[in-house]
Design an enzyme around this catalytic site. Structure first.
Site, short mmCIF file in Angstrom:
data_model
loop_
_atom_site.label_atom_id
_atom_site.label_comp_id
_atom_site.label_asym_id
_atom_site.label_seq_id
_atom_site.Cartn_x
_atom_site.Cartn_y
_atom_site.Cartn_z
N HIS A 81 0.85 -1.18 0.00
CA HIS A 81 0.00 0.00 0.00
C HIS A 81 0.90 1.25 0.00
O HIS A 81 2.00 1.21 0.53
CB HIS A 81 -0.92 0.01 1.22
N PRO A 82 0.44 2.35 -0.57
CA PRO A 82 1.26 3.56 -0.66
C PRO A 82 1.31 4.33 0.67
O PRO A 82 0.48 5.20 0.95
CB PRO A 82 0.56 4.38 -1.75
#
Length: 211
Positions: A81-82
């Site tokens: 995930h960013p």
């Protein structure tokens, strides 16, 4: 080779790979005699001949060798995930689903494709094990149940724990080296059939086929 539905309980596996009809396979490749179990989710991955998965296995962006045994609930390369964005939630890259745009953020998916997991031949991954991004599992290795593997594992090594650490070797370094030189996993089917019984005795096998 294309994937087909898993045969009924009383039917045998075949050269054509099989996948249970409850599983989701996206842009992936499977070799001969491959078997994919129930409720698997597999994305852009490759499976060598004879490798099988049990139920509830997740595989993302991985290259898996021949004769691998993947137990139930294993997760290979969980997606990233960013963390550098305001939110880690996928609304910022799956914009279409949430009505925030007409096109998703494809750069995120390109980013996820980096650091593929690589698994050698004859690897056993235990129940519920997690193999993190970029990790390489050497041929003949064992990953214990519930392990979280954050670093690469040497060939013919048993690793377990959170985070996973090497516990011991399956064979001596000399036998492991000879196994890799013999590369029995690349033998044609007829040669495997001719020497099938000898696969049960590692020392005798090495004496006969090791140089």
């Amino acid at each position: 080779m294309s994937l087909i539905f898993k045969p009924k309980h009383d039917e045998k596996l075949s050269i054509s790979p099989t996948v249970h009809d409850s599983s989701c396979i996206i842009d992936s490749y499977a070799g001969e005699w491959v078997s994919i179990g129930e409720r698997n989710k597999i994305i852009e991955s490759k499976f060598g001949d004879y490798t099988y998965t049990m139920d509830d296995v997740t595989v993302n962006y991985a290259d898996i060798g021949k004769f691998c045994s993947i137990a139930s609930h294993a997760c290979i390369n969980p997606v990233q995930h960013p963390m550098d964005r305001v939110t880690q939630h996928h609304i910022t890259y799956r914009k279409i689903d949430y009505g925030f745009g007409e096109e998703d953020d494809h750069e995120i998916f390109k980013w996820r494709r980096t650091n593929r997991v690589k698994i050698g031949h004859d690897v056993w991954i235990g129940h519920g094990a997690i193999i993190m991004k970029g990790v390489e599992i050497g041929t003949g290795a064992v990953v214990g149940s519930g392990a979280v593997v954050t670093k690469s594992v040497e060939p013919y090594t048993i690793a377990a724990g959170v985070p996973a650490k090497p516990l011991k070797r399956r064979f001596s370094e000399e036998i492991a080296r000879k196994m890799i030189e013999i590369a029995w996993w690349d033998w044609p089917r007829k040669k495997l059939e001719a020497h099938f019984a000898e696969l049960n005795d590692a020392e005798a096998f090495i004496k006969k086929f090791g140089s």
